[in-house]
Write a protein that holds these residues in place. Structure first.
Motif, PDB file in Angstrom:
ATOM      1  N   LEU A   1       8.550   7.282 -11.367  1.00 57.21           N
ATOM      2  CA  LEU A   1       8.652   5.982 -10.706  1.00 57.21           C
ATOM      3  C   LEU A   1       7.752   5.860  -9.482  1.00 57.21           C
ATOM      4  O   LEU A   1       7.218   4.794  -9.212  1.00 57.21           O
ATOM      5  CB  LEU A   1      10.100   5.704 -10.296  1.00 57.21           C
ATOM      6  CG  LEU A   1      11.064   5.383 -11.425  1.00 57.21           C
ATOM      7  CD1 LEU A   1      12.494   5.387 -10.911  1.00 57.21           C
ATOM      8  CD2 LEU A   1      10.729   4.038 -12.063  1.00 57.21           C
ATOM      9  N   THR A   2       7.606   6.938  -8.717  1.00 55.89           N
ATOM     10  CA  THR A   2       6.952   6.823  -7.416  1.00 55.89           C
ATOM     11  C   THR A   2       5.485   7.205  -7.401  1.00 55.89           C
ATOM     12  O   THR A   2       4.775   6.810  -6.469  1.00 55.89           O
ATOM     13  CB  THR A   2       7.697   7.648  -6.341  1.00 55.89           C
ATOM     14  OG1 THR A   2       7.666   9.033  -6.698  1.00 55.89           O
ATOM     15  CG2 THR A   2       9.127   7.166  -6.181  1.00 55.89           C
ATOM     16  N   GLU A   3       5.000   7.956  -8.375  1.00 58.88           N
ATOM     17  CA  GLU A   3       3.580   8.320  -8.361  1.00 58.88           C
ATOM     18  C   GLU A   3       2.714   7.069  -8.366  1.00 58.88           C
ATOM     19  O   GLU A   3       2.987   6.105  -9.078  1.00 58.88           O
ATOM     20  CB  GLU A   3       3.220   9.225  -9.546  1.00 58.88           C
ATOM     21  CG  GLU A   3       3.506  10.675  -9.270  1.00 58.88           C
ATOM     22  CD  GLU A   3       2.945  11.605 -10.333  1.00 58.88           C
ATOM     23  OE1 GLU A   3       2.604  11.162 -11.454  1.00 58.88           O
ATOM     24  OE2 GLU A   3       2.858  12.817 -10.042  1.00 58.88           O
ATOM     25  N   GLY A   4       1.679   7.087  -7.536  1.00 55.64           N
ATOM     26  CA  GLY A   4       0.779   5.954  -7.428  1.00 55.64           C
ATOM     27  C   GLY A   4       1.275   4.880  -6.471  1.00 55.64           C
ATOM     28  O   GLY A   4       0.620   3.857  -6.295  1.00 55.64           O
ATOM     29  N   ASN A   5       2.420   5.099  -5.860  1.00 55.55           N
ATOM     30  CA  ASN A   5       3.020   4.135  -4.947  1.00 55.55           C
ATOM     31  C   ASN A   5       3.224   4.769  -3.571  1.00 55.55           C
ATOM     32  O   ASN A   5       2.791   5.887  -3.330  1.00 55.55           O
ATOM     33  CB  ASN A   5       4.346   3.633  -5.525  1.00 55.55           C
ATOM     34  CG  ASN A   5       4.149   2.885  -6.823  1.00 55.55           C
ATOM     35  OD1 ASN A   5       3.460   1.871  -6.855  1.00 55.55           O
ATOM     36  ND2 ASN A   5       4.723   3.388  -7.909  1.00 55.55           N
ATOM     37  N   THR A   6       3.893   4.046  -2.687  1.00 55.16           N
ATOM     38  CA  THR A   6       4.163   4.514  -1.332  1.00 55.16           C
ATOM     39  C   THR A   6       5.629   4.874  -1.205  1.00 55.16           C
ATOM     40  O   THR A   6       6.500   4.101  -1.632  1.00 55.16           O
ATOM     41  CB  THR A   6       3.810   3.407  -0.310  1.00 55.16           C
ATOM     42  OG1 THR A   6       2.407   3.132  -0.400  1.00 55.16           O
ATOM     43  CG2 THR A   6       4.147   3.826   1.110  1.00 55.16           C
TER      44      THR A   6
ATOM     45  N   ASN B   1       2.542   9.081   1.313  1.00 55.22           N
ATOM     46  CA  ASN B   1       3.738   9.521   2.025  1.00 55.22           C
ATOM     47  C   ASN B   1       3.716   8.930   3.424  1.00 55.22           C
ATOM     48  O   ASN B   1       2.752   9.148   4.174  1.00 55.22           O
ATOM     49  CB  ASN B   1       3.764  11.043   2.124  1.00 55.22           C
ATOM     50  CG  ASN B   1       4.030  11.741   0.802  1.00 55.22           C
ATOM     51  OD1 ASN B   1       5.081  12.336   0.606  1.00 55.22           O
ATOM     52  ND2 ASN B   1       3.069  11.685  -0.117  1.00 55.22           N
ATOM     53  N   VAL B   2       4.758   8.191   3.770  1.00 55.91           N
ATOM     54  CA  VAL B   2       4.878   7.588   5.096  1.00 55.91           C
ATOM     55  C   VAL B   2       6.157   8.134   5.725  1.00 55.91           C
ATOM     56  O   VAL B   2       7.230   8.067   5.118  1.00 55.91           O
ATOM     57  CB  VAL B   2       4.927   6.050   5.019  1.00 55.91           C
ATOM     58  CG1 VAL B   2       5.146   5.441   6.397  1.00 55.91           C
ATOM     59  CG2 VAL B   2       3.653   5.503   4.374  1.00 55.91           C
ATOM     60  N   VAL B   3       6.018   8.678   6.936  1.00 55.88           N
ATOM     61  CA  VAL B   3       7.164   9.211   7.656  1.00 55.88           C
ATOM     62  C   VAL B   3       7.517   8.240   8.776  1.00 55.88           C
ATOM     63  O   VAL B   3       6.666   7.877   9.584  1.00 55.88           O
ATOM     64  CB  VAL B   3       6.875  10.617   8.218  1.00 55.88           C
ATOM     65  CG1 VAL B   3       8.056  11.113   9.061  1.00 55.88           C
ATOM     66  CG2 VAL B   3       6.584  11.604   7.086  1.00 55.88           C
ATOM     67  N   LEU B   4       8.777   7.827   8.793  1.00 54.21           N
ATOM     68  CA  LEU B   4       9.309   6.947   9.831  1.00 54.21           C
ATOM     69  C   LEU B   4      10.041   7.814  10.845  1.00 54.21           C
ATOM     70  O   LEU B   4      10.981   8.532  10.494  1.00 54.21           O
ATOM     71  CB  LEU B   4      10.273   5.937   9.207  1.00 54.21           C
ATOM     72  CG  LEU B   4      11.085   5.065  10.154  1.00 54.21           C
ATOM     73  CD1 LEU B   4      10.173   4.154  10.964  1.00 54.21           C
ATOM     74  CD2 LEU B   4      12.094   4.244   9.369  1.00 54.21           C
ATOM     75  N   THR B   5       9.559   7.800  12.087  1.00 57.93           N
ATOM     76  CA  THR B   5      10.175   8.602  13.136  1.00 57.93           C
ATOM     77  C   THR B   5      10.033   7.911  14.480  1.00 57.93           C
ATOM     78  O   THR B   5       9.025   7.232  14.719  1.00 57.93           O
ATOM     79  CB  THR B   5       9.556  10.023  13.204  1.00 57.93           C
ATOM     80  OG1 THR B   5      10.175  10.749  14.269  1.00 57.93           O
ATOM     81  CG2 THR B   5       8.053   9.987  13.405  1.00 57.93           C
TER      82      THR B   5
ATOM     83  N   LYS C   1       3.506  -1.192  -3.888  1.00 58.24           N
ATOM     84  CA  LYS C   1       4.938  -1.003  -4.130  1.00 58.24           C
ATOM     85  C   LYS C   1       5.439   0.100  -3.214  1.00 58.24           C
ATOM     86  O   LYS C   1       4.864   1.175  -3.148  1.00 58.24           O
ATOM     87  CB  LYS C   1       5.219  -0.651  -5.587  1.00 58.24           C
ATOM     88  CG  LYS C   1       6.693  -0.528  -5.865  1.00 58.24           C
ATOM     89  CD  LYS C   1       7.031  -0.728  -7.309  1.00 58.24           C
ATOM     90  CE  LYS C   1       8.530  -0.584  -7.477  1.00 58.24           C
ATOM     91  NZ  LYS C   1       9.046  -1.408  -8.520  1.00 58.24           N
ATOM     92  N   ILE C   2       6.525  -0.180  -2.528  1.00 59.55           N
ATOM     93  CA  ILE C   2       7.081   0.721  -1.528  1.00 59.55           C
ATOM     94  C   ILE C   2       8.462   1.167  -1.988  1.00 59.55           C
ATOM     95  O   ILE C   2       9.293   0.342  -2.387  1.00 59.55           O
ATOM     96  CB  ILE C   2       7.175   0.011  -0.166  1.00 59.55           C
ATOM     97  CG1 ILE C   2       5.788  -0.406   0.293  1.00 59.55           C
ATOM     98  CG2 ILE C   2       7.866   0.885   0.867  1.00 59.55           C
ATOM     99  CD1 ILE C   2       5.798  -1.539   1.273  1.00 59.55           C
ATOM    100  N   PHE C   3       8.704   2.467  -1.909  1.00 66.28           N
ATOM    101  CA  PHE C   3      10.012   3.034  -2.196  1.00 66.28           C
ATOM    102  C   PHE C   3      10.589   3.635  -0.929  1.00 66.28           C
ATOM    103  O   PHE C   3       9.979   4.518  -0.328  1.00 66.28           O
ATOM    104  CB  PHE C   3       9.920   4.147  -3.253  1.00 66.28           C
ATOM    105  CG  PHE C   3       9.697   3.661  -4.641  1.00 66.28           C
ATOM    106  CD1 PHE C   3      10.770   3.369  -5.478  1.00 66.28           C
ATOM    107  CD2 PHE C   3       8.421   3.511  -5.140  1.00 66.28           C
ATOM    108  CE1 PHE C   3      10.566   2.918  -6.772  1.00 66.28           C
ATOM    109  CE2 PHE C   3       8.201   3.069  -6.432  1.00 66.28           C
ATOM    110  CZ  PHE C   3       9.276   2.771  -7.250  1.00 66.28           C
ATOM    111  N   ILE C   4      11.752   3.164  -0.520  1.00 63.18           N
ATOM    112  CA  ILE C   4      12.488   3.806   0.554  1.00 63.18           C
ATOM    113  C   ILE C   4      13.056   5.090  -0.053  1.00 63.18           C
ATOM    114  O   ILE C   4      13.742   5.060  -1.067  1.00 63.18           O
ATOM    115  CB  ILE C   4      13.606   2.898   1.114  1.00 63.18           C
ATOM    116  CG1 ILE C   4      13.034   1.546   1.568  1.00 63.18           C
ATOM    117  CG2 ILE C   4      14.361   3.612   2.221  1.00 63.18           C
ATOM    118  CD1 ILE C   4      11.971   1.605   2.642  1.00 63.18           C
ATOM    119  N   PHE C   5      12.767   6.223   0.585  1.00 64.21           N
ATOM    120  CA  PHE C   5      12.970   7.533  -0.013  1.00 64.21           C
ATOM    121  C   PHE C   5      14.032   8.373   0.709  1.00 64.21           C
ATOM    122  O   PHE C   5      14.292   9.501   0.340  1.00 64.21           O
ATOM    123  CB  PHE C   5      11.612   8.258  -0.003  1.00 64.21           C
ATOM    124  CG  PHE C   5      11.454   9.332  -1.021  1.00 64.21           C
ATOM    125  CD1 PHE C   5      11.287   9.031  -2.359  1.00 64.21           C
ATOM    126  CD2 PHE C   5      11.434  10.663  -0.629  1.00 64.21           C
ATOM    127  CE1 PHE C   5      11.125  10.036  -3.298  1.00 64.21           C
ATOM    128  CE2 PHE C   5      11.259  11.671  -1.563  1.00 64.21           C
ATOM    129  CZ  PHE C   5      11.106  11.365  -2.900  1.00 64.21           C
TER     130      PHE C   5
END
Length: 158
Positions: A34-39, A59-63, A88-92
């Motif tokens: 599902l997540t490959e190729g996305n954020t 990969n986006v890190v929220l800190t 497309k963004i996935f909250i992970f």
């Protein structure tokens, strides 16, 4: 579009001591597909539990830690910055990020494990009446995937 992806067990357990309390290889493949190729957007603890950026996706890190640095990831410092991300963004995860973004997501990909595990990290409660079940697939239990589970795709009702 902002999506959310999570695997939780009974009582919405998602973690224990910064690790998943189960091993379910079929879910790991599901997440990859599902997540490959996305954020993917995750909190710092989730990133640190992974130990590295996941390949073939942004990969986006929220800190809130302004001094945090890590190779191979983009860093944001506020939930409002998610809307500036493209594609497309996935909250992970983890728990805090899920809690803060539940109102932003249009769809959720949920793997439900029908087992009880010790946990100290939980997915926020959600009301299935607020979501349309767009897809539901029972998972296969075998020697590598020992827990009864199912895959759900939920779309927020208007």
């Amino acid at each position: 579009m902002v999506s959310l992806i999570v695997c939780h067990a009974n009582q919405n357990v998602i973690g224990f001591k910064n690790k998943m309390p189960w091993h379910l290889p079929v879910d790991l493949k599901h997440v990859k597909r599902l997540t490959e190729g996305n954020t993917i957007v995750m909190g710092r603890n989730t990133f640190e539990s992974l130990g590295r950026p996941l390949p073939k996706r942004r990969n986006v890190v929220l800190t809130t830690n302004k001094d945090f640095e890590a190779g191979g990831v983009d860093i944001i410092h506020g939930i409002e910055e998610i809307k500036n991300l493209s594609g497309k963004i996935f909250i992970f995860g983890g728990s805090g990020v899920y809690q803060q973004t539940m109102d932003l997501v249009d769809e959720m990909y949920v793997t439900r494990i029908y087992e009880t595990f010790a946990g100290d990290t939980f997915f926020p409660d959600y009301d299935l009446d607020e979501w349309e079940v767009a897809a539901r697939e029972a998972g296969t239990v075998d020697e590598k995937n020992k827990y009864r589970h199912e895959f759900l795709k939920l779309i927020r009702k208007n």
